[in-house]
Motif scaffolding. Structure first.
Motif: not given
Lengths: 252, 334
Positions: A59-76
């Motif tokens: 998880t990154i900042g509480g967001l599971d990386i398999t379910t969170t859109p890639s574009a969202e994760l790329a902002k953190s």
């Protein structure tokens, strides 16, 4: 925070990352050390969602990386890989612009341009901005890629061996910069380093890996002890104190 | 805290000389294409102009459909595979097309092949080619493996297999059947069937409609998969969509005019050096227009200089082969 929970990755029959639970991304600079094949780069690939874990959760900042859109994760989370071969002829400015892709999907706003300018200034690349990447020296290229990562404006920054193939002066320059990114800009930097003296000098925390597991995780000073380094690298390393700082001697 | 981005003193884009600007370059190329079209349409008319125009404009439209399909799909293919000396034909597209036609002639004879309804034939070829690539791609990229290189390798092996199998069948053919078949296998742009032209144009337009909105994502893909993923590109989904578009466009254009092997390679690589920008918004239209220049130029040379003494694909394959050698040697020299 970047949290790995019981993460395992196997290639063929070989377990490269073995049931690792680890939290990264605390304040300052964290160095990831360990011998070749310890699983450092695979760990980065797992966090950077390039490979999927066979077991466990990231998880990154509480967001599971398999379910969170890639574009969202790329902002953190921004990741700078070891190998950065680009087939097309790009200028430094083109490259840094790419850092804004997660925010603007390629349509640059005024805010994006401000971030690009800031990153170019910060890395002192103004004079080279219209140069093509293949016309730059190794040190300049590395700075250009770091500028791209900086323009991405993320809380977490992962650098995989940023000192690869650099000479003494450029190694120090990059580490000083990494430190400033953490101290002035509040970035949470995690970086793979091979030179443990650089790790000890510039990082706050050192995580040591071996055979796919974390074998030591402590403030830099506590890792710089012969018995710890021996356990990590399976090699005798002498540690001396010079001007109050521990220095590892492993040149022969 | 920051300099005003619009401040002229340190504008992020110091204006390059006008010739270096991609827009200017593209416009110049567009003008060249228009001139060539005019020359092709209006000069060397043996009889009535209206009649010549009717036939020739169909050829020009066919050229546009083919250049668009081949130019766009080759540039996209290069970006996806991170390799600029490949063409989508490496996946065995042309080989498969020749195989289908050979099987038809082999099974039912050349008379039946010639009598075959053109539209049905086109339709069968498009469907079979798209199905083949979807299968290959779904199996090797869509599944757990996710390896573009493995997919290319399997494509090469299958292509070689198709070629050998075709050759074997062709050897068993009656000489007359073989003559008819090899005639049909040279790419020909003159006198296309109107219905086929419209159908192909629609498919190619659909392909472009899928690719154009992804042009900025394609720019990011030039950095390679790891960097693109790091920048938030859903690599697998995007590559699947792009590959589907490439398959449809290539299948439609191959079924329309026949195999044009090196054509895409030439125009795409010329486009990279001519366009003056790595951005797909520029390289793709540049490749299409360069394709028009090659096809129109080739056709003009063929018709007016050699008096139809050959086929366009021979001219293009010859030039393409030379250019390919040049590319490989130049790469080696660096």
């Amino acid at each position: 925070m970047i949290a790995l929970e019981n993460v395992t990755k196997r290639y063929g029959g070989q377990t490269v990352v073995d049931d690792v639970s680890l939290t990264l991304g605390g304040e300052g600079v964290t160095a990831l050390i360990g011998p070749n094949g310890a699983g450092k780069t695979t760990l980065f690939s797992l966090v950077g969602r390039l490979v999927r874990p066979d077991a466990g959760r990231v998880t990154i900042g509480g967001l599971d990386i398999t379910t969170t859109p890639s574009a969202e994760l790329a902002k953190s989370l921004a990741v700078l890989r070891q190998e950065n071969h680009v087939a097309a002829r790009l200028t430094v400015h083109d490259l840094v612009e790419f850092g804004r892709f997660p925010h603007s999907r390629g349509r640059l706003t005024v805010e994006d341009r401000a971030h690009i300018e800031q990153a170019i200034d910060y890395l002192d690349l103004d004079a080279y901005r219209h140069r093509f990447l293949d016309e730059l020296s190794g040190g300049q290229r590395q700075r250009a890629f770091i500028a791209m990562v900086l323009a991405q404006d993320t809380r977490y920054v992962l650098l995989d061996e940023p000192l690869n193939n650099l000479d003494l002066r450029h190694m120090t320059e990059i580490m000083r910069l990494v430190r400033r990114m953490a101290d002035d800009l509040g970035k949470r930097v995690v970086t793979v380093l091979h030179d443990i003296n650089f790790a000890a000098t510039w990082s706050d925390r050192i995580v040591a890996m071996r055979d796919g597991s974390v074998v030591a995780d402590a403030p830099a000073r506590e890792i710089m002890r012969p018995e710890v380094l021996r356990a990590v690298y399976d090699t005798d390393v002498d540690v001396r104190e010079i001007d109050g700082k521990p220095v590892a001697l492993y040149y022969g | 805290m920051l300099a005003d981005p619009a401040a002229p003193a340190r504008s992020p884009r110091t204006r390059p000389a006008s010739w270096a600007r991609p827009g200017v370059r593209l416009a110049v190329l567009g003008a060249v294409v228009l001139v060539l079209v005019a020359v092709y349409l209006f000069t060397g008319v043996p009889g009535r102009l209206a009649f010549a125009l009717e036939i020739r404009s169909l050829t020009v439209v066919a050229m546009l459909v083919v250049s668009t399909a081949v130019g766009v799909s080759t540039v996209v293919f290069h970006t996806i595979t991170q390799n600029r000396i490949l063409t989508p034909s490496i996946m065995g597209f042309d080989a498969f097309y020749v195989l289908i036609s050979t099987v038809i002639v082999f099974v039912s004879g050349s008379a039946a092949f010639l009598a075959f309804d053109e539209i049905t034939l086109w339709f069968v070829q498009v469907v079979v080619m798209v199905a083949f690539s979807a299968l290959l791609f779904g199996w090797l990229f869509g599944g757990k493996r996710r390896s573009i290189h493995l997919m290319l390798l399997v494509g090469i092996v299958l292509g070689t297999f198709f070629r050998s199998f075709t050759e074997w069948m062709q050897r068993m053919l009656d000489p007359l059947d073989f003559q008819v078949l090899s005639d049909a296998m040279f790419a020909s742009l003159t006198r296309p069937d109107e219905t086929l032209l419209v159908l192909s144009a629609v498919l190619v337009a659909l392909g472009c409609a899928a690719v154009v909105p992804l042009r900025r994502t394609l720019d990011v893909l030039t950095l390679g998969e790891p960097a693109a993923v790091g920048l938030g590109v859903d690599h697998r989904r995007v590559v699947m969509a792009l590959f589907a578009a490439v398959s449809v466009m290539i299948a439609a254009s191959t079924a329309l005019v026949g195999p044009i092997l090196f054509f895409g390679l030439i125009v795409a690589n010329l486009a990279y050096s001519y366009a003056g920008s790595f951005r797909h918004a520029w390289t793709m239209p540049t490749a299409v227009l360069l394709g028009m220049v090659c096809l129109l130029g080739g056709q003009l040379v063929l018709e007016r200089v050699f008096g139809y003494g050959g086929t366009l694909s021979t001219v293009i394959d010859f030039a393409g082969g030379l250019f390919f050698l040049y590319l490989v040697l130049r790469k080696g020299a660096r």
